[in-house]
Design a protein around this motif. Structure first.
Motif, PDB file in Angstrom:
ATOM      1  N   GLU A   1       0.603  -6.749 -13.783  1.00  0.00           N
ATOM      2  CA  GLU A   1       0.600  -7.710 -12.679  1.00  0.00           C
ATOM      3  C   GLU A   1       1.998  -7.853 -12.079  1.00  0.00           C
ATOM      4  O   GLU A   1       2.980  -7.379 -12.635  1.00  0.00           O
ATOM      5  CB  GLU A   1       0.097  -9.070 -13.164  1.00  0.00           C
ATOM      6  CG  GLU A   1      -1.327  -9.043 -13.692  1.00  0.00           C
ATOM      7  CD  GLU A   1      -1.789 -10.418 -14.166  1.00  0.00           C
ATOM      8  OE1 GLU A   1      -2.848 -10.491 -14.790  1.00  0.00           O
ATOM      9  OE2 GLU A   1      -1.070 -11.414 -13.905  1.00  0.00           O
ATOM     10  N   ALA A   2       2.076  -8.532 -10.937  1.00  0.00           N
ATOM     11  CA  ALA A   2       3.373  -8.772 -10.308  1.00  0.00           C
ATOM     12  C   ALA A   2       4.103  -9.916 -11.006  1.00  0.00           C
ATOM     13  O   ALA A   2       3.477 -10.792 -11.599  1.00  0.00           O
ATOM     14  CB  ALA A   2       3.161  -9.132  -8.833  1.00  0.00           C
ATOM     15  N   PRO A   3       5.418  -9.918 -10.958  1.00  0.00           N
ATOM     16  CA  PRO A   3       6.167 -11.066 -11.511  1.00  0.00           C
ATOM     17  C   PRO A   3       5.807 -12.352 -10.776  1.00  0.00           C
ATOM     18  O   PRO A   3       5.563 -12.349  -9.574  1.00  0.00           O
ATOM     19  CB  PRO A   3       7.634 -10.680 -11.235  1.00  0.00           C
ATOM     20  CG  PRO A   3       7.630  -9.206 -11.070  1.00  0.00           C
ATOM     21  CD  PRO A   3       6.316  -8.879 -10.436  1.00  0.00           C
TER      22      PRO A   3
ATOM     23  N   PRO B   1       1.656  -6.667  -5.648  1.00  0.00           N
ATOM     24  CA  PRO B   1       1.184  -5.987  -6.849  1.00  0.00           C
ATOM     25  C   PRO B   1       1.921  -4.690  -7.144  1.00  0.00           C
ATOM     26  O   PRO B   1       1.816  -4.165  -8.247  1.00  0.00           O
ATOM     27  CB  PRO B   1      -0.294  -5.708  -6.541  1.00  0.00           C
ATOM     28  CG  PRO B   1      -0.346  -5.652  -5.052  1.00  0.00           C
ATOM     29  CD  PRO B   1       0.670  -6.611  -4.560  1.00  0.00           C
ATOM     30  N   GLY B   2       2.667  -4.180  -6.167  1.00  0.00           N
ATOM     31  CA  GLY B   2       3.459  -2.976  -6.400  1.00  0.00           C
ATOM     32  C   GLY B   2       2.758  -1.684  -6.041  1.00  0.00           C
ATOM     33  O   GLY B   2       1.531  -1.621  -5.909  1.00  0.00           O
ATOM     34  N   THR B   3       3.565  -0.659  -5.874  1.00  0.00           N
ATOM     35  CA  THR B   3       3.082   0.711  -5.688  1.00  0.00           C
ATOM     36  C   THR B   3       3.641   1.542  -6.826  1.00  0.00           C
ATOM     37  O   THR B   3       4.857   1.593  -7.033  1.00  0.00           O
ATOM     38  CB  THR B   3       3.559   1.302  -4.349  1.00  0.00           C
ATOM     39  OG1 THR B   3       2.956   0.605  -3.263  1.00  0.00           O
ATOM     40  CG2 THR B   3       3.209   2.787  -4.253  1.00  0.00           C
TER      41      THR B   3
ATOM     42  N   SER C   1       0.842  -1.198   0.000  1.00  0.00           N
ATOM     43  CA  SER C   1       0.000   0.000   0.000  1.00  0.00           C
ATOM     44  C   SER C   1       0.875   1.245   0.000  1.00  0.00           C
ATOM     45  O   SER C   1       2.005   1.222   0.517  1.00  0.00           O
ATOM     46  CB  SER C   1      -0.904   0.014   1.244  1.00  0.00           C
ATOM     47  OG  SER C   1      -0.138   0.061   2.426  1.00  0.00           O
ATOM     48  N   PRO C   2       0.413   2.354  -0.594  1.00  0.00           N
ATOM     49  CA  PRO C   2      -0.797   2.425  -1.414  1.00  0.00           C
ATOM     50  C   PRO C   2      -0.550   1.839  -2.800  1.00  0.00           C
ATOM     51  O   PRO C   2       0.571   1.423  -3.098  1.00  0.00           O
ATOM     52  CB  PRO C   2      -1.039   3.935  -1.502  1.00  0.00           C
ATOM     53  CG  PRO C   2       0.349   4.509  -1.458  1.00  0.00           C
ATOM     54  CD  PRO C   2       1.146   3.615  -0.543  1.00  0.00           C
ATOM     55  N   THR C   3      -1.552   1.796  -3.645  1.00  0.00           N
ATOM     56  CA  THR C   3      -1.375   1.254  -4.993  1.00  0.00           C
ATOM     57  C   THR C   3      -0.777   2.308  -5.918  1.00  0.00           C
ATOM     58  O   THR C   3       0.005   1.983  -6.812  1.00  0.00           O
ATOM     59  CB  THR C   3      -2.697   0.758  -5.584  1.00  0.00           C
ATOM     60  OG1 THR C   3      -3.657   1.822  -5.496  1.00  0.00           O
ATOM     61  CG2 THR C   3      -3.215  -0.431  -4.814  1.00  0.00           C
TER      62      THR C   3
END
Lengths: 115, 111
Positions: free
Chosen positions: B40-42, A108-110, A7-9
């Motif tokens: 999407e994530a790896p 999922p990453g920011t 978080s956050p996205t």
């Protein structure tokens, strides 16, 4: 089983500001890794935390820092933001400390945009 | 030091084969392969720990030539679901075992 959460996205900041990104690893995983994914540059290793300690860091300036909490969640702090810090920041976790034997599970990453 | 992946991009039709190569200038301890779909994530594919070891699942396999400091990912009879960017990560011998990732190979599979 819940995956790695971040978080956050999305974040939009201006040059010179500071930002904090958060990551919760998969339950039972003690190692957390941070990567920067800028356009066309692949995954650049930033930091590795295990059991609350910084184990290794990539070739990034000291204004990139972080910490790992007793519950193994982690924060990535970036001070004095620069335009080139705009990137997707990925957090990954693994169940052990010997990375070569373990796959990494990515969040999922920011997405950070610096204006 | 970042491993070099080739080719940078591959465009295939369903059912065709592809090979993605990963080369390092350093002696390697392990090679990691991941696939990342757009947005999407790896996702982990496989780790190769020994020279000459080949691993795979489904129709995706990989080899690791320790002497040449190279790894190759083989995608056989490609499916639409194989589309994405493939990253290799190499961990050097005698180092921290943290994989350094290449810039990725974009794979597009058309019907």
């Amino acid at each position: 089983e819940a995956g790695v959460t971040q978080s956050p996205t999305h974040l939009i900041k201006t040059r010179g500001q500071q930002v904090t990104l958060r990551c919760s690893p998969i339950s039972g995983h003690t190692s957390v890794y941070w990567y920067q994914q800028a356009l066309g540059l692949g995954l650049q290793f930033l930091l590795w935390y295990d059991e609350g300690e910084e184990r290794n860091r990539g070739n990034f300036p000291p204004r990139f820092s972080g910490r790992q909490f007793p519950n193994y969640s982690s924060e990535l702090n970036v001070n004095a933001l620069e335009l080139e810090d705009s990137a997707l920041y990925l957090c990954a976790s693994s169940p052990g400390t010997v990375l070569s034997y373990n796959e990494q599970f990515f969040g999922p990453g920011t997405r950070l945009t610096v204006l | 030091q970042q491993p070099v992946q080739s080719p940078q991009a591959v465009i295939l039709r369903e059912g065709e084969d592809a090979v993605i190569n990963c080369s390092s200038s350093k002696a390697l301890y392990s090679v990691h392969w991941y696939r990342q779909k757009h947005g999407e994530a790896p996702v982990f594919l496989m780790i190769l720990l020994k020279g000459g070891e080949q691993k795979g699942h489904d129709k995706i396999s990989a080899s690791f030539n320790e002497k040449k400091q190279q790894s190759s990912l083989y995608l056989t009879a490609s499916q639409l679901s194989y589309s994405g960017t493939y990253f290799c990560g190499t961990a050097p011998s005698g180092g921290s075992y943290i994989p350094t990732f290449g810039r990725g190979t974009s794979l597009i599979v058309h019907p």
